[in-house]
Design an enzyme around this catalytic site. Structure first.
Site, short mmCIF file in Angstrom:
data_model
loop_
_atom_site.label_atom_id
_atom_site.label_comp_id
_atom_site.label_asym_id
_atom_site.label_seq_id
_atom_site.Cartn_x
_atom_site.Cartn_y
_atom_site.Cartn_z
N LYS A 203 8.96 6.60 5.63
CA LYS A 203 7.52 6.59 5.32
C LYS A 203 6.77 6.39 6.63
O LYS A 203 7.05 5.46 7.38
CB LYS A 203 7.23 5.44 4.36
CG LYS A 203 5.76 5.12 4.17
CD LYS A 203 5.59 4.10 3.06
CE LYS A 203 4.17 3.58 3.02
NZ LYS A 203 3.90 2.80 1.80
C1 R5P Z 1 3.57 -1.35 4.28
O1 R5P Z 1 3.26 -2.29 4.95
C2 R5P Z 1 3.58 -1.44 2.84
O2 R5P Z 1 4.50 -0.59 2.23
C3 R5P Z 1 2.21 -1.22 2.34
O3 R5P Z 1 1.98 -2.09 1.31
C4 R5P Z 1 1.92 0.17 1.89
O4 R5P Z 1 2.42 1.10 2.80
C5 R5P Z 1 0.47 0.36 1.86
O5 R5P Z 1 0.07 1.55 1.30
P1 R5P Z 1 -1.39 2.05 1.64
O6 R5P Z 1 -1.55 1.95 3.12
O7 R5P Z 1 -1.47 3.44 1.14
O8 R5P Z 1 -2.34 1.14 0.92
#
Ligand code: R5P
Length: 291
Positions: A203
């Site tokens: 990711k």
């Molecule tokens: C990474 O630190 C974690 O997986 C996050 O909680 C996640 O990636 C956050 O998703 P977004 O940036 O789309 O809110």
């Protein structure tokens, strides 16, 4: 000790030549065991080869994040629209109905809160517990260039070893320190290190310049991280650009659950990811659904 890569030759990524995927529909996964492939096929739709993962694991280091204060009220109604859920075991067991058959990507690292140095993480889950929860994959942060870079890389490699033993894939999450430059050069480095050391998918963040070189030089699927909340059309454009430049899906959180209409947003993102809908058409779809 090899020299650092100081070649003056221009790097060749052959961005327009997709990597062949013999034996399985996902990049770099053809030699994996049946159970591993089966779990990946729960997360990534075998028809489109892509996924819309809903990330709701933010609480593992920042507590009740805006939009996640009440997961029972705000998130459970969204679950049917996601291809997979990325979350902690605490939220899974307390709040997600066990009758849900949605594939689970369980957060496997933790330690520091937002009050401390975030790269100082440890593995925070036993493989036996991932099996007990019927997890389809485990997720772990990798802090390339961070203060505890080596520890986070070794956390990932140990998790990969455990995952390989039982057939559970590992998703490496490239975490970027506040002071670091978020560009294609950095993400090529981070994603490639994760894949070289065994991550089954990665990711990472979208960058407007050269994202196709990040996906081309990473031999396993990449899912795009969402990042902080931006305008709806901009989020749809970002997802579309990432997909058109080689990402195998998205793992988005705030741009979905902080949206004025999270169901409309996740459906619009789904159409961009699985049906290649243009951002403008997806925006129309969002506005129609909102009504
Ligand atoms: C990474 O630190 C974690 O997986 C996050 O909680 C996640 O990636 C956050 O998703 P977004 O940036 O789309 O809110």
């Amino acid at each position: 000790m090899p020299d650092v890569d100081t070649s003056k030759e221009e790097k060749k990524f052959y961005e327009d030549v997709p990597m062949k995927t013999p034996g399985f529909f996902l990049k770099g996964s053809g030699s994996l065991d049946w159970g591993m492939k089966n779990r990946l096929a729960r997360i990534f739709n075998p028809r489109s080869g892509r996924t819309v993962m809903l990330a709701i694991d933010h609480g593992y280091f920042q507590g009740p994040t805006t939009g996640l204060e009440r997961i029972d009220l705000n998130i459970v109604p969204l679950v049917p629209y996601a291809d997979a859920l990325m979350l902690t075991r605490g939220i899974l067991r307390t709040t997600i109905p066990p009758a849900s058959t949605k594939p689970i990507v369980v957060r496997a690292s933790g330690g520091p809160s937002i009050l401390k140095e975030l790269s100082n993480e440890e593995i925070a889950l036993d493989i036996e517990d991932a099996i007990r929860m019927n997890a389809s994959a485990m997720a772990i942060q990798v802090f390339i260039g961070g203060e505890f870079e080596t520890r986070s890389v070794h956390n990932m490699t140990r998790l990969v070893d455990m995952g390989l033993r039982y057939g559970i894939p590992v998703m490496a999450v490239t975490a970027v320190g506040k002071e670091m430059v978020r560009d294609a050069k950095y993400f090529r480095l981070a994603c490639r290190i994760c894949a070289e050391l065994g991550a089954h998918f990665v990711k990472t963040y979208y960058v407007p310049e050269g994202f196709e070189t990040v996906t081309a030089s990473c031999p396993v699927p990449i899912v795009m991280a969402g990042g902080k909340k931006i305008e709806v059309l901009d989020a749809l454009k970002m997802a579309s650009n990432a997909i058109q430049r080689g990402a195998s899906g998205v793992d988005m959180g705030r741009n979905i659950f902080q949206s004025e209409n999270p169901v409309a947003m996740i459906k619009a993102i789904g159409a961009v990811v699985h049906k290649n809908l243009s951002p403008d058409k997806a925006y129309e779809m969002f506005n129609d659904l909102k009504k």
